[in-house]
Design an enzyme around this catalytic site. Structure first.
Site, PDB file in Angstrom:
ATOM      1  N   GLU A 199       0.864  -1.186   0.000  1.00 36.82           N
ATOM      2  CA  GLU A 199       0.000   0.000   0.000  1.00 36.82           C
ATOM      3  C   GLU A 199       0.892   1.223   0.000  1.00 36.82           C
ATOM      4  O   GLU A 199       1.911   1.262   0.705  1.00 36.82           O
ATOM      5  CB  GLU A 199      -0.906  -0.005   1.232  1.00 36.82           C
ATOM      6  CG  GLU A 199      -1.740   1.270   1.415  1.00 36.82           C
ATOM      7  CD  GLU A 199      -2.589   1.226   2.683  1.00 36.82           C
ATOM      8  OE1 GLU A 199      -2.934   0.110   3.131  1.00 36.82           O
ATOM      9  OE2 GLU A 199      -2.887   2.302   3.235  1.00 36.82           O
ATOM     10  N   GLU A 236      -1.667  11.648   4.128  1.00 35.89           N
ATOM     11  CA  GLU A 236      -2.643  11.510   5.199  1.00 35.89           C
ATOM     12  C   GLU A 236      -2.380  12.636   6.198  1.00 35.89           C
ATOM     13  O   GLU A 236      -1.234  12.867   6.589  1.00 35.89           O
ATOM     14  CB  GLU A 236      -2.526  10.156   5.901  1.00 35.89           C
ATOM     15  CG  GLU A 236      -2.999   8.983   5.068  1.00 35.89           C
ATOM     16  CD  GLU A 236      -2.874   7.660   5.813  1.00 35.89           C
ATOM     17  OE1 GLU A 236      -3.911   7.081   6.154  1.00 35.89           O
ATOM     18  OE2 GLU A 236      -1.731   7.230   6.051  1.00 35.89           O
TER      19      GLU A 236
END
Length: 760
Positions: free
Chosen positions: A147, A152
């Protein structure tokens, strides 16, 4: 985005281990632009983007549901807007949000991935710009698949940016942080990017490289490591979303503003751009890790007696203190919290070396009888247990506790001794002294382990492991043939022979395979550029396979020749396995080589422990499995503390079962549970790629109780032959009944066998 709070506790440790010199300028220019989305239309272009649909709690204990509502995801003033919405239903707060992706429409291997955006602000918001593999099952489910989190930002800390990759089994990660000197990511637009190349991934914020990683891996438990730079060598798609709440970011509170007239709950995305070079060199090698050196004192103890080396941690409502002089420790609890690690005493930074035996010991007692849980964990690898967890029954009298274990994982300089004292029904003080961890010898990790966890006696049969992806294979090449693994996604053994080459002039071999007496099935796929013969030898026996002309990647892609041989081992012993793949001027391709017991299920008796079996436990559940003995017989026993809210959230499963069209089968097993309940069983299609999980056997529910019972069902395979069937026993919330009471379920003698016909 699939990260949990516990995982994050280790992020900085691992980031420092795999981060390298920062500040590298971008390697891409406008000439490298291959795709962009400016969001200038009136509505989202569904030729490029998909809406995702998920229920609350799907991952990370998040609160929101995702759907395609125009209130959650829409275009405005040249931007994509993803808006989190709070509503009330039955007097309870509910949340919706948006999540879109390019899966199946735009996927890329390597390049620069860039977005200009600004994030929401407020406790509980977690916006993300990230990437996942287009085929998540190629290397195995998360985190083995990999991933890439490009951006974020937590809503309560909008001046701090996180960039992360997740990978491996056990789960590991590399994470970097970027903190703004001025301003924040919610009040103005910033440009976030990742540059992903073979062997290196770089994160950028407003053109500045703030984190770089080039040391990762992927593997399945019990198998070899896949050749680097896997898993980051496959097509990934792009995701944009805003999550509400979760185990990492926390949850909204009274300060969180969902007013739709304000921007607090909205992420604005101005554009997404993808840049790529015309080609990339994938001939890269994984960086070598520095040797792990374990430092012991003069008595051989790896545990430091310095007070400063110990740490006291609390979580989940736990509270207390420690009195320690470095040798004698008293753990005082004022609130035990709601987690076993709510009150925790640790010594980190302890090095363990692969292949060594260790003895871990200590003296302990408590002010009143109670329990504590001890273990040795790996914080950099999702707190995988190097040893434990062991529940220690403490009395008011000092006792000596001693345990031995073998370090089978790669050497790790950052292991951690833990004493977990929370949520066990007592606040009594615990007294610990004489803590020792010492090497007591070497272990033979190369000893024969029989077959792989999937039941295959051939190692690296899919040609994904080792140098040149030919790990575990010995290549005998007497004819100057070109022997390699194809560079396409299928990754097959590829042998290009000169004219006049005989079959036995080029051999792919694995020596000394240990087989018991009995029947085995050999299977492999073969292609050839012109008609040829491939011969397989097992011990002194051989079988020829005719392979017609047909190339796997030709203009007219051919179907593989499915080669199969039922081999009978008359006695136990070692046998050489050979594929004779030389040919008269042809190219031969070989893939998916398996040699397994001639049975639908592998190791249904559990005599080879968990070989062939996997246990899945969703984050909303809690379960563990161990092999237990009853006399000479072995059984699988699952200890379940909570089931979660769906039946599939706890599974004992086996992949790669073969069911043939129109044939009849019988399923049988023994099971018991110390809590009366219902569980569920099915032989079902692998729906990891298309979400089609049709149960070939129908869904079979049955009740279990404290005494072993025999269960049996028969069915006919009415679908096309399928060699990738999954056998699952589901122990989550069957019939919607959640169970939060600790209980154990035990299984033995699980058999799926072909029968002549269905019994009336």
């Amino acid at each position: 985005m699939k990260i949990t709070k516990m995982i994050l506790a280790s992020s900085l440790l691992l980031a420092s281990a795999v981060a390298f010199a920062q500040g590298k300028p971008s390697a891409y220019t406008d000439a490298d632009l291959v795709w962009q989305e400016d969001f200038n239309g009136k509505k989202l272009n569904t030729k490029d983007w998909n809406y995702e649909f998920h229920e609350p709690g799907w991952v990370n204990a998040e609160l929101q549901s995702y759907d395609d509502s125009k209130k959650n995801t829409y275009l405005k003033d040249g931007c994509l807007v993803i808006q989190a919405i709070k509503s009330k239903k039955g007097g309870k707060a509910t949340y919706t949000s948006g999540r879109i992706n390019t899966q199946g429409k735009h996927a890329f291997t390597y390049g620069r991935f860039e977005a200009k955006l600004r994030v929401p602000k407020g406790k509980g918001f977690l916006p993300a710009f990230w990437m996942m593999p287009d085929d998540e099952s190629y290397y195995g489910q998360w985190p083995k698949c990999g991933e890439i989190d490009i951006m974020e930002v937590m809503g309560h800390e909008t001046n701090k940016l996180y960039g992360t990759i997740h990978f491996g089994e056990p789960h590991a990660m590399s994470q970097g942080e970027n903190v703004l000197d001025n301003g924040n990511f919610a009040d103005e637009f910033h440009v976030f990017a990742v540059e992903w190349e073979p062997g290196e991934i770089r994160w950028y914020c407003d053109g500045v490289n703030y984190h770089t990683a080039n040391n990762w891996f992927t593997k399945k438990q019990g198998f070899g490591e896949v050749t680097y730079p896997a898993p980051f060598d496959q097509p990934f798609y792009i995701i944009l979303n805003v999550a509400v709440g979760g185990s990492w970011v926390g949850y909204p509170d009274e300060t969180t503003d969902f007013n739709p007239k304000k921007d607090d709950a909205k992420m604005y995305v101005d554009y997404v751009k993808v840049y790529q070079k015309k080609e990339y060199n994938e001939d890269v090698e994984k960086p070598k890790n520095a040797p792990v050196i374990a430092v012991a004192d003069s008595s051989g103890n790896l545990v430091s007696e310095s007070k400063d080396k110990w740490g006291f941690l609390t979580a989940g409502g736990g509270a207390g203190s420690v009195d320690s002089d470095g040798k004698n420790h008293t753990i005082n609890t004022t609130s035990e919290g709601n987690l076993e690690y709510s009150v925790q005493y640790v010594q980190p930074k302890i090095a363990l070396n692969k292949g060594f035996k260790y003895r871990y010991s200590f003296d302990a007692y408590a002010d009143e009888a109670r329990t504590m849980i001890t273990g040795i964990s790996a914080p950099n690898f999702n707190y995988t247990r190097r040893f434990g967890d062991v529940k220690v029954e403490l009395t008011t009298s000092k006792k000596h506790y001693s345990y031995e274990f073998v370090m089978t994982a790669d050497s790790d300089a950052d292991c951690r001794i833990e004493y977990n004292c929370g949520a066990q029904g007592s606040k009594a003080a615990i007294h610990i002294s004489n803590v020792r961890l010492e090497k007591i010898g070497e272990a033979n990790l190369s000893a024969d382990k029989g077959c792989l966890p999937d039941g295959n006696y051939v190692v690296n049969g899919q040609f994904q492991e080792g140098k040149g992806r030919l790990g575990s294979w010995d290549i005998v090449n007497k004819a100057g043939a070109e022997v390699s693994v194809s560079k396409d996604r299928a990754r097959m053994l590829q042998v290009v022979s000169k004219g006049g080459t005989k079959a036995d002039a080029v051999i792919a071999k694995q020596a000394g395979i240990k087989l018991a007496s009995g029947a085995y099935v050999l299977k492999f796929d073969a292609f050839a550029s012109k008609e040829t013969t491939v011969t397989v030898k097992i011990g002194g026996e051989s079988k020829e396979f005719k392979v017609p002309a047909g190339e796997p990647n030709g203009k007219k892609s051919a179907k593989a020749t499915k080669c199969e041989w039922v081999y009978s081992a008359k006695d136990a012993g070692e046998r050489d396995f050979e594929i004779l793949c030389g040919s008269d001027g042809a190219t031969v391709w070989i893939d998916n080589v398996t040699l397994k017991e001639n049975a639908v299920l592998v190791n249904g008796s559990f005599e080879m422990d968990m070989t062939g079996w996997d246990v899945y436990a969703h984050e909303n559940s809690k379960a563990a499995c161990e092999i237990v003995k009853d006399g000479a017989s072995k059984m699988a026993q699952l200890t379940i503390e909570k089931t979660g809210n769906m039946d599939w959230m706890i599974q004992l499963k086996q992949n790669g079962c073969l069911l043939e069209k129109d044939k009849c089968y019988r399923i049988s097993l023994k099971a018991k549970s110390d809590l009366d309940r219902t569980i569920m069983l099915a032989l079902q299609r692998d729906g990891s790629k298309d979400n089609n999980w049709v149960p070939y056997s129908d869904t079979l529910k049955f009740d279990v109780s404290k005494d072993f019972q025999n269960y049996s069902w028969e069915f006919q395979m009415k679908h096309n032959t399928d060699s990738k069937v999954i056998f699952t026993i589901s122990m989550g919330a069957v019939n919607g009944k959640q169970i939060n009471k600790k209980h154990t379920i035990t299984f033995d003698a699980i058999v799926v066998e072909e029968i002549a016909g269905l019994t009336e």
